[in-house]
Design an enzyme around this catalytic site. Structure first.
Site, PDB file in Angstrom:
ATOM      1  N   SER A 182       0.746  -1.099  -0.164  1.00 33.15           N
ATOM      2  CA  SER A 182      -0.045  -0.057  -0.065  1.00 33.15           C
ATOM      3  C   SER A 182       0.775   1.189  -0.033  1.00 33.15           C
ATOM      4  O   SER A 182       2.073   1.223   0.143  1.00 33.15           O
ATOM      5  CB  SER A 182      -0.825  -0.053   1.277  1.00 33.15           C
ATOM      6  OG  SER A 182      -1.586   1.036   1.542  1.00 33.15           O
ATOM      7  N   TYR A 185      -2.935  -0.552  10.459  1.00 35.15           N
ATOM      8  CA  TYR A 185      -3.011  -1.020   9.076  1.00 35.15           C
ATOM      9  C   TYR A 185      -1.601  -0.463   8.404  1.00 35.15           C
ATOM     10  O   TYR A 185      -1.199  -1.431   7.638  1.00 35.15           O
ATOM     11  CB  TYR A 185      -4.233  -0.075   8.142  1.00 35.15           C
ATOM     12  CG  TYR A 185      -4.214  -0.579   6.681  1.00 35.15           C
ATOM     13  CD1 TYR A 185      -4.697  -1.762   6.183  1.00 35.15           C
ATOM     14  CD2 TYR A 185      -3.795   0.321   5.803  1.00 35.15           C
ATOM     15  CE1 TYR A 185      -4.709  -1.839   4.830  1.00 35.15           C
ATOM     16  CE2 TYR A 185      -3.796   0.218   4.586  1.00 35.15           C
ATOM     17  CZ  TYR A 185      -4.326  -1.053   4.113  1.00 35.15           C
ATOM     18  OH  TYR A 185      -4.246  -1.346   2.743  1.00 35.15           O
TER      19      TYR A 185
END
Length: 257
Positions: free
Chosen positions: A137, A150
């Site tokens: 990501s 996250y």
């Protein structure tokens, strides 16, 4: 180039995983879709015209991972590409998120990648070829507020991928990372149930079709890394060069959750 390539995709029941399966099939590959939801897998299956396979599997369960990959090897004799895409996120402050949630998210996003890789890798090494693609990501490179859990999982995936790439140099196996910014997928149904974050970044959010096609192109070309979108890629480079300065300059702009 992708014709008849056996591509295992985890987290393939929705979002970019499901789209990647469809686009890979259109390129002549044989996608093997893996996810926890049998119902969703069958729904996605109706959108794929070429040969493909569905396997219900939870990346947090080592025995299920082993059985699933063995099933693919038994049927096709090989796994050409492993696309580690399974993952989820929740955007909460560190004080609001329970420790157990930190652990569970790491178990899915990072350890799921590790489990699948460790099972598939011996087969690839035996053949002297293969491609492991890990979906990290933009968060793997740039941390933001209310995303400690996250972000940590994606930092782990990115670091694991970079080290694995060095370990496998000369083996015939390519290790790639995909580092996308926010994508308009069901990911945000859990990560951002209020819709506040999605609303705040609506100008920046990417279409899943774009990201899935870029992923397929990465597989086709055996690129080692892609960062999406282009604007974010520039920001990532700046952040890596001047991390503390970037933190100060971008705090308000990045704090959209």
């Amino acid at each position: 180039m992708l014709k008849d390539k056996v591509v295992v995709i985890t987290g393939a029941s929705s979002g970019i995983g499901a789209l990647a399966a469809r686009f890979l099939s259109e390129q002549g590959a044989i996608p093997v879709l893996m996810a926890r939801s049998e119902e969703r897998l069958h729904s996605i299956s109706t959108q794929i015209s070429g040969p493909h396979k569905l396997i219900v599997m939870d990346v947090t369960q080592t025995q299920q991972v082993e059985q699933a990959m063995d099933q693919v090897i038994e049927q096709y004799g090989r796994i050409d590409v492993l696309l580690n895409n399974a993952g989820y996120g929740k955007f909460e402050s560190i004080l609001d998120m329970p420790v157990d949630e930190f652990s569970e998210m790491m178990n899915v996003n990072y350890m799921g990648t590790v489990r699948c890789t460790k099972v598939v890798l011996p087969y690839m090494l035996e053949r002297g070829e293969g491609h492991i693609v890990n979906v990290a990501s933009m968060a793997a490179k740039i941390g933001t507020a209310q995303s400690t859990s996250y972000t940590a999982t994606k930092h782990a995936v990115y670091g694991f991928s970079n080290s694995l790439r060095q370990e496998l140099r000369g083996s015939g196996i390519t290790v790639s990372t995909v580092n996308p910014g926010p994508i308009d997928t069901p990911f945000f149904e859990l990560a951002d149930p209020s819709g506040k974050y999605v609303s705040n970044i609506s100008w920046f959010i990417m279409k899943p079709e774009l990201v899935a096609r870029k992923m397929v192109r990465l597989i086709e070309r055996k690129q080692e890394e892609i960062n999406l979108p282009r604007l974010a890629a520039i920001g990532m480079r700046f952040y890596q060069l001047f991390p503390r300065l970037a933190d100060k300059l971008t705090y308000k702009m990045m704090n959209k959750k």
